[in-house]
Design a protein around this motif. Structure first.
Motif, mmCIF file in Angstrom:
data_model
loop_
_atom_site.group_PDB
_atom_site.id
_atom_site.type_symbol
_atom_site.label_atom_id
_atom_site.label_comp_id
_atom_site.label_asym_id
_atom_site.label_seq_id
_atom_site.Cartn_x
_atom_site.Cartn_y
_atom_site.Cartn_z
ATOM 1 N N UNK A 181 16.970 33.098 19.593
ATOM 2 C CA UNK A 181 17.257 34.535 19.531
ATOM 3 C C UNK A 181 16.773 35.321 20.731
ATOM 4 N N UNK A 182 15.893 34.743 21.553
ATOM 5 C CA UNK A 182 15.416 35.527 22.670
ATOM 6 C C UNK A 182 14.332 34.826 23.451
ATOM 7 N N UNK A 183 13.775 35.578 24.401
ATOM 8 C CA UNK A 183 12.729 35.101 25.306
ATOM 9 C C UNK A 183 11.524 36.019 25.186
ATOM 10 N N UNK A 184 10.321 35.416 25.209
ATOM 11 C CA UNK A 184 9.078 36.187 25.322
ATOM 12 C C UNK A 184 8.486 35.910 26.690
ATOM 13 N N UNK A 185 8.231 36.960 27.442
ATOM 14 C CA UNK A 185 7.731 36.833 28.803
ATOM 15 C C UNK A 185 6.320 37.397 28.892
ATOM 16 N N UNK A 186 5.439 36.632 29.485
ATOM 17 C CA UNK A 186 4.044 37.056 29.633
ATOM 18 C C UNK A 186 3.763 37.461 31.068
ATOM 19 N N UNK A 187 3.082 38.589 31.218
ATOM 20 C CA UNK A 187 2.659 39.035 32.548
ATOM 21 C C UNK A 187 1.531 38.154 33.041
ATOM 22 N N UNK A 188 1.541 37.871 34.339
ATOM 23 C CA UNK A 188 0.508 37.025 34.924
ATOM 24 C C UNK A 188 -0.461 37.865 35.735
ATOM 25 N N UNK A 189 -1.748 37.654 35.501
ATOM 26 C CA UNK A 189 -2.719 38.312 36.379
ATOM 27 C C UNK A 189 -2.683 37.686 37.758
ATOM 28 N N UNK B 171 16.286 35.954 7.962
ATOM 29 C CA UNK B 171 15.910 37.064 8.839
ATOM 30 C C UNK B 171 14.970 36.628 9.962
ATOM 31 N N UNK B 172 14.571 35.383 9.961
ATOM 32 C CA UNK B 172 13.639 34.883 10.969
ATOM 33 C C UNK B 172 14.305 34.806 12.338
ATOM 34 N N UNK B 173 13.569 35.209 13.362
ATOM 35 C CA UNK B 173 14.034 35.061 14.741
ATOM 36 C C UNK B 173 13.114 34.078 15.473
ATOM 37 N N UNK B 174 13.729 33.276 16.362
ATOM 38 C CA UNK B 174 12.981 32.283 17.116
ATOM 39 C C UNK B 174 13.173 32.560 18.602
ATOM 40 N N UNK B 175 12.063 32.745 19.310
ATOM 41 C CA UNK B 175 12.084 33.005 20.749
ATOM 42 C C UNK B 175 11.494 31.802 21.487
ATOM 43 N N UNK B 176 11.737 31.780 22.780
ATOM 44 C CA UNK B 176 11.128 30.790 23.667
ATOM 45 C C UNK B 176 10.199 31.544 24.614
ATOM 46 N N UNK B 177 8.953 31.112 24.688
ATOM 47 C CA UNK B 177 7.969 31.804 25.510
ATOM 48 C C UNK B 177 7.974 31.271 26.927
ATOM 49 N N UNK B 178 7.834 32.179 27.851
ATOM 50 C CA UNK B 178 7.604 31.850 29.253
ATOM 51 C C UNK B 178 6.279 32.493 29.613
ATOM 52 N N UNK B 179 5.275 31.682 29.779
ATOM 53 C CA UNK B 179 3.948 32.231 30.045
ATOM 54 C C UNK B 179 2.884 31.177 29.885
ATOM 55 N N UNK B 180 1.779 31.560 29.233
ATOM 56 C CA UNK B 180 0.660 30.645 29.070
ATOM 57 C C UNK B 180 -0.231 30.583 30.293
ATOM 58 N N UNK B 181 -0.109 31.619 31.146
ATOM 59 C CA UNK B 181 -0.886 31.595 32.387
ATOM 60 C C UNK B 181 -2.385 31.598 32.115
ATOM 61 N N UNK C 151 21.356 31.005 28.918
ATOM 62 C CA UNK C 151 21.992 29.720 28.638
ATOM 63 C C UNK C 151 21.111 28.856 27.759
ATOM 64 N N UNK C 152 19.806 28.850 28.038
ATOM 65 C CA UNK C 152 18.880 28.040 27.246
ATOM 66 C C UNK C 152 18.811 28.558 25.814
ATOM 67 N N UNK C 153 18.687 29.838 25.652
ATOM 68 C CA UNK C 153 18.599 30.425 24.315
ATOM 69 C C UNK C 153 19.876 30.135 23.530
ATOM 70 N N UNK D 143 8.288 32.697 5.365
ATOM 71 C CA UNK D 143 8.442 33.983 4.700
ATOM 72 C C UNK D 143 7.426 35.008 5.202
ATOM 73 N N UNK D 144 6.364 34.513 5.819
ATOM 74 C CA UNK D 144 5.325 35.424 6.301
ATOM 75 C C UNK D 144 5.635 35.972 7.689
ATOM 76 N N UNK D 145 6.499 35.291 8.444
ATOM 77 C CA UNK D 145 6.716 35.653 9.840
ATOM 78 C C UNK D 145 8.090 36.278 10.028
ATOM 79 N N UNK D 146 8.145 37.253 10.926
ATOM 80 C CA UNK D 146 9.427 37.830 11.319
ATOM 81 C C UNK D 146 9.977 37.144 12.561
ATOM 82 N N UNK D 147 9.081 36.656 13.420
ATOM 83 C CA UNK D 147 9.465 35.983 14.656
ATOM 84 C C UNK D 147 8.555 34.763 14.849
ATOM 85 N N UNK D 148 9.125 33.693 15.391
ATOM 86 C CA UNK D 148 8.332 32.539 15.816
ATOM 87 C C UNK D 148 8.696 32.253 17.268
ATOM 88 N N UNK D 149 7.699 32.068 18.075
ATOM 89 C CA UNK D 149 7.909 31.863 19.511
ATOM 90 C C UNK D 149 7.429 30.466 19.874
#
Length: 1665
Positions: free
Chosen positions: A818-826, A772-782, A810-812, A732-738
């Protein structure tokens, strides 16, 4: 010389910085051609009330609920063609248009209706006017074609005719004569009640009835009161307007008594309770009410709901005397205090007839100018009476827009009027627009040029909005008060974005209250002109005043409103002193606030303009200071009116020459500059679209955006160390979980392993708990060690980017995510991803995802990339949000996640075109270890070389190297279960409450805390960001402390607890000044119902701040007594006189027993001579404890013994020893009515030469003691407020709350005792024989005792408070020796131990406990009852916390509270002081649990056999449903081995009965015995503890805590939280002064045993012996 007209002026403008600087030349400026950006002025963009400041959120048109009307609300338009054809209003024809325009207005005056308007559209060109036009209409807009006279605008040229010009001037010829312009009448009228049937009527009226004078337009009623209809008809043409509007003059009624009066049977007919003072209580007295009693005997007005009412109260002698007014002729019966109300209801009670008003009174309604015993003034036998007058036919919803007004003067030039502060033509001193008895009206986008006097003036107006106007020039700016933008008797109105040039002042005066002047630009001063104007806000104005703006710049008819000339030069701010301003009104009033104004002044000729110090500095150092004029600084916010004074005691006689004095610094008083605010405006939230002063670097603060955008709360992660599953997330506290992280291959394929897909399935199931919760899959962690080669590869490979999008979709889809979270890499080595490349990747990914969502995570470095501004628009369009990861691994120990660095990164994003509300603030739920290049580096910012330490909960080689999960760090910081061992030397914090742990090798670990998470969550709103993004959910501790901190008061969704309490408008005292327990109860109920998610700390902060508000109200009530008329005259002399008699009576008895021979010179007189000084001194000390050398020689009457009153002398001494005899004392009570110490005149003997006391030196002054209490209360409130916001635990807050409730109870009794004493004083002064000495003496004794005890309940350790306590103790000790009415002397008065404790400042916890026990022993039953009632109401909050807020396993501390029940003998649980158990969020649960305990468990709950099922069946039933998940402990042999999640129905029988079969292992709470078992303490030792505490309850407090701490050492091996060095914490709860100063951060103890120790300490602390 031709008339000069200004050039073009836009419809709406905000002055830019360049324009402001051009004003420095002091010349007449053409209006700037800068269009205003749109700024929302409605409540949608207004800040909520700010603690301690007035509430300005409802000022202006329609209280800010609506914008000014636009054409969509126009029903009828009277066009220029209609005006010309039907009314003869034709521009540019040189003919008079007054009559025609007046008829048009009258014809359509009643056409407009609620919500729809009539517009009278004036033509372009020039119209000619010659007399005042009354806009006596509703819902009417008078609109011109524009305000530019040279570009198609409407020009109104006003040339007053002979009936309009003032035909009588004052003898000096310098101004119009209000008294000299009069009319008289004499006529006969039929009257059947008189002999002859004719009444002869005479009277007269002066032009003072026209005040503030004639004008071009008057927005107000033109109706004439019935009694003045004939006089109006008889008056000459140039006097008829005297009677216009008399329908609203308070002398209009025809009753036998002049005017509508307040109830004259009362001294005070209504008590001040200004509801805009929201955190600290009202001025002078907190008798808070919206009720006023009116005179129903001499009036018969049909009061009803909805009637507008004007309440006016005359000044009293004491007002002028208090301002130190020297000229007695200024002491006048004038209506100083005025306000406009709307009646909510009318009724009658036992006190009389009353009105309930729409807002609380902002002043006390003294019934007359002689109320409260005030002397009469002006040699008038009949005093001025307070008025409660219905306002008939107030004009409402009238607007004047888009036109130009000027008053040409033949033979005069505008240049001659420039910086000429005299009257050039007093007979033509007409105003532009006057609003009188008008509400919800507005003046918008008009231009005035050279009006006769004021361009605009109010005189009884409410909810007015004056906006976007340009006021330039006045022909008369001199004697009588001319040439102002005059805000007189105006309430709750808004002056926004107006330009003022060549005028005398911008004023608030004559009780103008609750107004806001914002973003105006002026070259004159802002003038608080006197007459008790108060609670106004003046902010964001440009005030640049040339040297020539001074009284001396005058060529004729000089002088101010009072007519006198002044010296000096006007500074940007003027404050009216009572001594000077009483010539025309009175002193400026309370709490006028100046904030972020740009103020310059040229103080001498031929010099440059300088910053107006101490209130403005162009460098910006003072910009965040809130300057409160006429306000004390006893606390940061202040609480009461204080006239300005240089020396701190003598009211300032004149503001002139003191304009730059530092009244905010000792010894001066009167200005409070102790409060600060980080936001640009105290009134508006977002000014980002404005130009001008809000953008000045030395002025601007932050935008206030809280609540503007529903925040997102995003979380990510997985966990290694402790059992954890997605079901533990409070969805109930979160709108999105990744879910972090998927793997990205070089060809663009994104994938999850089988185990990861299983975890994702569990995570997806949580969407069933929150639709109303959305669940994403993260691509990152660099940044945490993930391989970034895949992302680097696809940056230059179009096909890989396409595949990235298709495989991601396809994975989602396959996981129902509900979606993908993408992280920029230095950069990785030489490979980097540019802004353009990353945007290309993101857009390709979004194209592949199609209808699925995309979000981005961007480290700080991303926002420094070149070319970023070319891609932000596309990135914004493609993404749901972008998370800002400023907590990346830093290169220095300068916390990258500090507010300063976050803001710097956010500003980079904004410069690149990214809107802040699209960006989320990253919150790390983990710590970073940082190896310093130079260990122990303390040279500012130190370089780092990486991280060599990683938590044992992060597997070697896995993601997160160099980090520590918060659950691991929290256990180290707070003494819980240790997963890692870190040897550290010190722990300190930065300004953002991030912890720096310095290790023994000199390196550091940087970690966020619950406090920093709350602060940064709140900061995300301050920075107008879109929410927060957690990295990561699973790193939180077992009880989700950091997740809860996001939503704590001051965090993401809730304002700080102080602001929440501010919104309650808590009024703790009733109209008699006594505690309103129902108000406290209502407050607590609302807190629990509306702020369930605030947590224990947040809720107890609110309770504490509410209690502190009531405490300050009581302190202010006592402060009023210090200035009370009767007490001022008495000064407690009555009490001293009676106490002196009582003490001298005892001395006489002792003297009669002494071996001193009397001289019987006369029958009625005995002369005593001291023969043996030393013997008598010893005897007196042994008998009464008095020192002979402190006494003086005097005389004393004693009774004669025999019934016939023949004197019987004392017998000579005889017997052994010191020659004293044991005969009855010769001085006895008379035994007759009246004074027991005054024998009757015919039966007494005067003992002369006897030693007696000097009452002025001997007795403590109750007045001084009360003053000490008030002073100490101010200090304590500030201290508690700071401490309660500085890392409190529920335990600390509950201790403070208990103390404050005790203080409130003592203060309440003190109020009662003072009133009782006043009653006796009143009887004595009235020479009544019914006075009761014993009652009065006991009242004073109670005052001293209660006030002293109240001082001892404050946070100790502060020198000032300790000194006050010492003084009170010493005074009481002396006073009590002469006390024979009550028996408190032995209990407290001679208790040297307590005095010694006070002198030591209660430096240790033990001393504090001892002092607390002493206080408890002498509390009166009335005080205990009051505290009990207050404490009982806290029980409701307790229930809520226990059963709902914490939930599931929650704080183990709640279970531990059950252990405390063993300390309560049967039947004692409701006999505790205050029934309180309010000491800690832990102990709070004990009474609740006891209700469900079997009888045997009450004896000793520690034992397993007694504690098996005490919780019963009712726990949490109203907070949980059967299908809800609960997190429970997994137990083995009643010891916790982990946690699991089950359905609530699995733990309870479906029929709602007892627990299910698996109750022992499926228990949602831990039994008390189970908690004890974890300590390893044996049953024998537990039984011994129970027996010990039952038998030794009074002395158990300290010992029990020590035993538990010892047990902790026995089990865990280390004491609970050792002390740390230098910039860290002192020993736990020992140095209370450090706690007070805010240097001591109290950890939130989550260890089971430490919680128990805190519980027991807290519980025992308040158990009285």
């Amino acid at each position: 010389m031709p008339r000069r007209r200004p050039s073009s002026l836009p419809r709406s403008l905000i002055l830019a910085g360049a324009v402001a600087l051009s004003a420095l030349s002091g010349g007449l400026l053409s209006p700037p051609s800068v269009l205003a950006a749109t700024v929302d002025l409605t409540q949608h963009n207004r800040r909520p009330p700010i603690g301690g400041l007035p509430d300005w959120s409802k000022v202006g048109y329609e209280r800010g609920e609506k914008p000014l009307p636009d054409d969509s609300q126009v029903k009828t338009v009277v066009s220029p063609d209609v005006l010309a054809s039907k009314y003869g209003v034709i521009p540019n024809d040189g003919q008079d248009d007054t009559s025609g325009l007046e008829r048009a207005i009258n014809d359509f005056s009643n056409t407009g209706r609620d919500g729809t308007f009539v517009v009278i559209q004036l033509p372009a060109g020039t119209l000619n006017l010659r007399y005042t036009i009354y806009l006596d209409a509703n819902y009417l807009i008078l609109r011109g074609a524009g305000n530019d006279p040279n570009n198609g605008g409407t020009v109104l040229e006003f040339r007053p005719d002979e009936n309009t010009r003032y035909d009588v001037l004052e003898p000096k010829g310098d101004r119009w004569s209000e008294e000299g312009m009069y009319t008289a009448w004499a006529y006969d009228e039929p009257d059947g009640t008189l002999v002859g049937g004719i009444r002869h009527v005479t009277g007269n009226a002066t032009s003072g009835w026209l005040w503030p004078g004639r004008s071009v337009f008057r927005v107000g009623s033109k109706r004439v009161a019935n009694k003045f209809g004939v006089p109006r008809d008889l008056a000459p043409d140039n006097r008829k307007d005297i009677f216009f509007g008399t329908v609203n003059y308070h002398w209009r009624n025809d009753t036998k008594v002049k005017g509508f009066m307040a109830d004259q049977t009362k001294d005070i007919a209504g008590f001040l309770g200004y509801d805009a003072l929201i955190t600290l209580p009202p001025l002078m007295t907190p008798r808070s009410t919206n009720k006023v009693y009116y005179d129903a005997v001499n009036g018969s007005y049909p009061w009803r709901a909805g009637v507008n009412v004007w309440i006016a109260v005359p000044a009293r002698y004491y007002d002028y005397a208090g301002w130190n007014v020297q000229e007695k002729s200024y002491f006048r019966n004038e209506y100083m205090y005025q306000d406009w109300f709307i009646v909510e209801s009318a009724g009658t009670d036992e006190e009389g007839s009353f009105l309930l008003l729409d807002h609380n009174l902002r002043f006390n309604v003294y019934s007359s100018s002689t109320s409260g015993g005030a002397p009469a003034m002006e040699d008038k036998a009949i005093p001025a009476k307070a008025s409660v007058m219905p306002i008939e036919f107030p004009v409402t919803h009238v607007g004047i827009e888009d036109l130009y007004i000027t008053q040409p003067m033949d033979g005069l030039t505008p240049a001659d009027a420039e910086h000429n502060y005299g009257n050039m033509d007093p007979a033509s001193a007409m105003h532009g627009i006057v609003l009188r008895y008008a509400q919800n009206c507005w003046i918008r986008n008009i231009r005035t040029f050279m009006t006769g006097s004021h361009p605009i003036a109010t005189e009884s107006a409410k909810w007015i909005q004056v906006q976007d106007n340009y006021f330039e020039g006045s022909w008369n700016k001199g004697a009588g008060g001319n040439g102002y933008v005059r805000g007189s008797r105006v309430w709750d109105s808004l002056y926004y974005n107006n330009t003022l040039r060549n005028l005398r002042h911008f004023t608030f005066q004559w009780c103008a209250m609750g107004n806001v002047a914002i973003m105006n630009n002026m070259t004159n001063d802002f003038n608080l002109h006197g007459g008790w104007e108060g609670f106004n806000l003046v902010e964001l104005n440009i005030i640049t005043v040339p040297y020539s703006h001074r009284p001396g710049s005058c060529r004729s008819n000089c002088g101010g409103e009072g007519g006198s000339s002044e010296d000096g030069t006007w500074a940007p701010i003027y404050w009216s002193t009572g001594n000077k301003a009483s010539k025309w009104s009175g002193a400026s009033g309370p709490q006028n606030v100046f904030y972020r104004n740009y103020m310059l002044k040229k103080f001498a000729p031929n010099t440059g303009q300088v910053d107006y110090l101490p209130y403005f500095d162009r460098g910006g150092s003072l910009s965040d200071t809130i300057w409160q004029f006429g306000w004390d600084r006893g606390s940061a916010k202040g609480s009461r009116y204080e006239h300005l004074s240089v020396d701190g005691s003598t009211p300032l006689p004149d503001w002139a020459t003191h304009e730059r004095d530092h009244f905010h610094e000792d010894p001066a008083v009167g200005v409070n500059g102790r409060s600060h605010d980080r936001y640009t405006s105290l009134f508006l939230g977002d000014l980002s679209n404005a130009t001008g002063v809000p953008t000045f670097s030395s002025i601007a603060g932050y935008a206030y955006c809280r609540g503007k955008t529903p925040p997102k709360v995003v979380g990510a992660g997985s966990r290694e160390c402790l059992p954890w599953s997605p079901s533990a997330i409070d969805v109930q506290k979160y709108t999105h979980i990744i879910y972090a992280y998927a793997t990205l291959a070089s060809d663009g394929t994104v994938s999850l392993t089988a185990d990861q897909r299983s975890q994702m399935d569990d995570l997806i199931q949580q969407k069933l708990r929150n639709q109303h919760l959305k669940v994403y899959i993260a691509v990152g962690g660099w940044g945490l060690g993930m391989d970034a080669s895949g992302l680097l590869a696809i940056a230059t490979n179009n096909g890989a980017r396409t595949k990235f999008g298709t495989t991601a979709r396809s994975l989602v889809a396959s996981l129902a995510a509900d979606g993908i979270d993408l992280e920029w890499s230095p950069c990785a080595g030489s490979k980097c991803i540019s802004a353009t490349q990353f945007a290309t990747i993101a857009l390709a990914l979004k194209a592949g995802l199609k209808d699925f969502d995309l979000s981005l995570s961007t480290p700080n470095d991303f926002w420094s990339l070149s070319g970023l501004n070319t891609v932000t628009t596309n990135l914004t369009a493609a993404t749901e949000f972008i998370s800002l990861i400023t907590h990346q691994a830093p290169l220095t120990d300068n916390n990258p996640n500090s507010q300063v660095n976050i803001l710097a990164t956010l500003e980079k994003a904004q410069r690149a075109g990214m809107e802040p509300n699209h960006v989320l603030m990253g919150l790390p739920f983990y710590a970073r270890s940082l190896d310093l290049k130079v260990p122990f580096c303390d040279d500012g910012i130190c370089d780092t070389t990486g991280s060599t330490r990683t938590s044992s909960c992060v597997s070697k080689g896995s993601l997160g190297q160099g980090t520590f999960p918060y659950y691991a760090m929290g256990s180290i910081l707070d003494g819980g279960e240790h997963f890692d061992t870190l040897d550290y030397q010190t722990i300190s914090s930065d300004d953002d409450d991030t912890e720096y742990m310095q290790l023994v090798d000199g390196n550091i670990i940087l970690t966020d805390t619950v406090w920093s998470v709350t602060k940064k969550s709140g900061t995300s709103q301050d920075f107008c960001m879109g929410g927060v993004s957690v990295f990561s959910i699973d790193q939180d501790d077992q009880i989700t402390s950091l997740a809860g901190a996001i939503f704590a008061p001051g965090g993401l969704t809730l304002p700080p607890a102080t602001d929440i309490v501010a919104g309650f408008h808590l009024q703790g005292l009733d109209s008699d000044g006594f505690l309103r327990e129902e108000s406290w109860s209502s407050f607590l109920g609302t807190v629990t119902s509306q702020y369930n998610d605030a947590g224990a700390v947040g809720i107890y902060q609110m309770l504490l701040f509410g209690a502190l508000e009531i405490q300050t109200q009581i302190a202010n009530r006592l402060r009023v007594f210090l200035t009370d008329t009767e007490l001022q005259q008495d000064s407690f002399d009555l009490y001293k006189r009676w106490e002196a008699k009582a003490t001298n009576y005892q001395i006489a008895n002792v003297t009669g027993l002494a071996s001193e021979d009397p001289d019987w010179s006369y029958c009625d007189t005995v002369t005593w001579t001291l023969k043996d000084h030393d013997a008598f001194k010893t005897f007196l000390n042994n008998s009464l404890g008095l020192d002979l050398d402190t006494l003086i020689t005097g005389s004393f009457y004693v009774d004669r013994f025999t019934e016939d009153c023949v004197h019987s002398p004392p017998q000579p001494p005889h017997g052994p020893g010191d020659g004293r005899q044991s005969a009855p004392p010769p001085a006895k009570r008379a035994g007759i009515p009246g004074d027991p110490y005054d024998p009757p005149d015919n039966c007494r003997t005067l003992w002369d030469g006897i030693r007696v006391i000097d009452p002025d030196k001997y007795f403590a002054s109750p007045k001084d003691i009360i003053n000490n209490f008030v002073t100490a209360s101010d200090i304590a409130v500030q201290a508690y407020t700071v401490s309660a916001q500085t890392y409190p635990s529920p335990f600390d807050l509950a201790l403070m709350l208990q103390d404050v409730l005790t203080t409130i109870s003592l203060g309440n009794q003190t109020v009662a005792n003072i009133l009782a004493y006043k009653d006796e004083v009143h009887k004595d002064q009235q020479l009544q024989e019914a006075f009761d000495q014993a009652h009065a003496r006991e009242s004073v004794a109670r005052i001293i005792v209660d006030v002293l005890l109240a001082v001892l309940t404050f946070i100790p350790g502060v020198g000032e408070v300790a000194d006050l306590a010492i003084g009170g103790l010493d005074a009481w000790s002396l006073f009590s020796k002469g006390l024979d009415v009550i028996s408190l002397a032995g209990t407290l008065g001679r208790n040297g131990e307590l005095a010694n404790l006070a002198r030591s400042g209660f430096a240790t916890l033990e001393q504090l406990f001892v002092a607390s026990r002493r206080v408890e022993t002498v509390l009166t039953k009335e005080t205990r009852a009051t505290r009990g009632a207050l404490g009982a109401r806290v029980d409701g909050v307790t229930d809520h916390l226990l059963e709902c807020s914490f939930g599931d396993i929650g704080e183990l501390v709640l279970d531990g509270a059950g252990l405390a029940a063993s300390l309560l003998p049967p039947g004692r649980k409701r006999e505790l002081p205050g029934s309180s158990f309010i000491d800690t969020a832990a102990a709070l649960s004990a009474p609740r649990l006891m209700k469900r305990m079997p009888p045997k468990a009450q004896k000793c709950m520690f034992l397993d056999k007694n504690a098996g099922n005490f919780k019963g069946t009712a726990y949490q039933t109203r907070c949980k449903t059967l299908n809800q998940d609960v997190t429970i402990l997994e137990l083995s042999d009643k010891r916790p081995t982990g946690k699991k999640t089950v359905k609530y129905s699995d733990c309870r029988a479906l029929d709602g009965g007892d627990f299910g079969d698996d109750a022992c292992t499926c228990d949602h709470l831990v039994e008390a015995s189970e908690a004890v078992l974890w300590t390893g303490i044996s049953d024998d030792k537990l039984q011994g503890l129970c027996d010990f505490f039952t038998a030794n309850l009074p002395t158990a407090r300290l010992d029990f805590a020590g035993i538990l701490n010892g047990a902790f050492t026995e089990v865990v091996g280390t004491p609970p939280r050792t002390s740390v060095q230098n910039k860290d914490r002192p020993p736990e709860r020992q140095n209370l002064k450090a706690l007070l100063d805010g240097n001591y951060k109290l950890g939130t103890f989550k260890s089971k045993l430490i919680d128990s120790a805190s519980i027991f300490q807290g519980l025992l602390f308040n158990i009285a012996p």
